[in-house]
Design an enzyme around this catalytic site. Structure first.
Site, PDB file in Angstrom:
ATOM      1  CB  SER A  70       0.146   0.778   1.632  1.00  0.00           C
ATOM      2  OG  SER A  70       1.092   0.742   2.691  1.00  0.00           O
ATOM      3  CG  HIS A 118       2.341  -1.375  -1.477  1.00  0.00           C
ATOM      4  ND1 HIS A 118       3.081  -1.414  -2.639  1.00  0.00           N
ATOM      5  CD2 HIS A 118       2.972  -0.497  -0.674  1.00  0.00           C
ATOM      6  CE1 HIS A 118       4.101  -0.585  -2.545  1.00  0.00           C
ATOM      7  NE2 HIS A 118       4.068  -0.010  -1.346  1.00  0.00           N
ATOM      8  CG  ASP A 141       4.865   0.607   2.193  1.00  0.00           C
ATOM      9  OD1 ASP A 141       5.485   0.736   1.114  1.00  0.00           O
ATOM     10  OD2 ASP A 141       3.687   0.975   2.353  1.00  0.00           O
ATOM     11  CG  MET A 167       9.437   1.729   5.633  1.00  0.00           C
ATOM     12  SD  MET A 167       8.530   3.171   6.214  1.00  0.00           S
ATOM     13  CE  MET A 167       7.251   3.295   4.947  1.00  0.00           C
ATOM     14  CG  HIS A 201       8.024   0.078  -1.569  1.00  0.00           C
ATOM     15  ND1 HIS A 201       7.324   1.255  -1.346  1.00  0.00           N
ATOM     16  CD2 HIS A 201       9.272   0.447  -1.953  1.00  0.00           C
ATOM     17  CE1 HIS A 201       8.126   2.277  -1.581  1.00  0.00           C
ATOM     18  NE2 HIS A 201       9.306   1.824  -1.940  1.00  0.00           N
ATOM     19  CG  MET A 207      11.094   2.153   1.027  1.00  0.00           C
ATOM     20  SD  MET A 207       9.580   2.929   1.657  1.00  0.00           S
ATOM     21  CE  MET A 207       8.563   1.472   1.868  1.00  0.00           C
ATOM     22  CG  MET A 237       8.709   6.274  -4.087  1.00  0.00           C
ATOM     23  SD  MET A 237       7.515   5.204  -3.276  1.00  0.00           S
ATOM     24  CE  MET A 237       7.058   6.163  -1.842  1.00  0.00           C
ATOM     25  CG  ASP A 289       3.828   3.797  -2.566  1.00  0.00           C
ATOM     26  OD1 ASP A 289       2.938   4.201  -1.802  1.00  0.00           O
ATOM     27  OD2 ASP A 289       4.757   3.036  -2.210  1.00  0.00           O
TER      28      ASP A 289
HETATM   29  C1  DX5 Z   1       5.595   5.461   1.829  1.00  0.00           C
HETATM   30  C2  DX5 Z   1       5.056   4.118   1.445  1.00  0.00           C
HETATM   31  C3  DX5 Z   1       3.658   4.124   0.964  1.00  0.00           C
HETATM   32  C4  DX5 Z   1       2.647   4.567   1.982  1.00  0.00           C
HETATM   33  C5  DX5 Z   1       1.487   5.168   1.268  1.00  0.00           C
HETATM   34  O1  DX5 Z   1       6.972   5.360   2.037  1.00  0.00           O
HETATM   35  O2  DX5 Z   1       5.846   3.557   0.407  1.00  0.00           O
HETATM   36  O3  DX5 Z   1       3.293   2.862   0.440  1.00  0.00           O
HETATM   37  O4  DX5 Z   1       2.180   3.531   2.783  1.00  0.00           O
HETATM   38  O5  DX5 Z   1       0.622   5.712   2.203  1.00  0.00           O
HETATM   39  P1  DX5 Z   1      -0.492   6.794   1.790  1.00  0.00           P
HETATM   40  O6  DX5 Z   1      -1.369   6.149   0.765  1.00  0.00           O
HETATM   41  O7  DX5 Z   1      -1.164   7.071   3.069  1.00  0.00           O
HETATM   42  O8  DX5 Z   1       0.248   7.988   1.226  1.00  0.00           O
HETATM   43 ZN    ZN Z   2       5.188   1.680  -0.650  1.00  0.00          ZN
END
Ligand code: DX5
Ligand code: ZN
Length: 225
Positions: free
Chosen positions: A10, A35, A37, A39, A68, A70, A139, A177
């Site tokens: 990620s 990956h 993310d 948000m 991903h 969110m 998750m 994840d």
């Molecule tokens: C959290 C994200 C993850 C995050 C994982 O909402 O979806 O992808 O980046 O980070 P680590 O591996 O540090 O938990």
């Molecule tokens: Zn993620």
């Protein structure tokens, strides 16, 4: 067995002032996917990457972009992430009014579709849409931030989903994840995961990116590599 495990670092934990370099570096270091993310400070309390950034990163790697989302409402943003070059788009079932329709939108563009289950989401949401899924993303932290601790209760969910995927006869990636490190990765693999997301463990781990990625695959993979 661990040979078949996909590692999807990620970039949330990368240096945001040098994201292109980060993507190139993890590609060379052996990442199977990238990956990303996304948000929106609404579905989750954080604000990260939009489709323009995904598009800008696209020339930096040929590896699949594992995106991903969110964001809520999700539907209006799906076309922009398709156009930006996403290979897999995963959505949360509570991020729009009609999850089946959202998945259809992704699939109809020839992009792979994933469904994401938060720690508090029951697995029942999967069955009615399983024929549309290329990925199920479990998750193992509550979404919103990197660097959180792995929630072990999700291992039984991973096992249950592994059974559901086997019964479906479909080729569905089972990805985990959140809080994945060289120790928890082994628990995920044992429970039936086939893909692991890791932000902190890759970008802030003790070794090189290649070493950190290898460590997630497990001790056997580390020895033979
Ligand atoms: C959290 C994200 C993850 C995050 C994982 O909402 O979806 O992808 O980046 O980070 P680590 O591996 O540090 O938990
Ligand atoms: Zn993620």
């Amino acid at each position: 067995m661990s040979d078949n495990i996909l590692i999807s670092p990620s970039i949330l934990s990368a240096d945001f002032a040098a994201l292109g370099q980060a993507v190139r570096d993890i590609d060379v270091a052996g990442a199977d996917m990238i990956h990303i993310d996304v948000m929106d400070n609404h579905y989750v309390p954080n604000l990260t990457i939009g489709p323009m950034v995904v598009k800008a990163l696209r020339p930096h790697s040929d590896k699949p972009f594992d995106v991903h989302l969110m964001v809520k409402p999700v539907d209006g943003l799906i076309p922009a992430f398709i156009e930006a070059g996403s290979d897999i788009i995963s959505i949360h079932p509570d991020s729009g009014p009609h999850v089946h329709r959202s998945l259809q939108t992704i699939k109809s563009a020839g992009v792979k579709a994933g469904l994401v289950l938060n720690p508090g989401t029951p697995i029942d949401v999967v069955e009615p849409v399983i024929d549309l899924l290329d990925m199920i993303l479990v998750m193992s932290v509550n979404p919103g931030f990197g660097g959180q601790s792995f929630i072990r209760s999700q291992l039984t969910k991973i096992e249950a989903l592994r059974g559901m995927i086997e019964r479906s006869g479909r080729d569905i990636i089972l990805e985990v994840d959140g809080g994945v490190n060289p120790i928890t990765s082994q628990d995920c693999i044992a429970a039936g995961a086939t893909s692991l997301v890791a932000g902190s463990a890759v970008f802030k781990g003790a070794g090189s990116y290649a070493d950190n990625i290898r460590a997630l695959r497990g001790p056997v993979a580390s020895q033979v590599a």
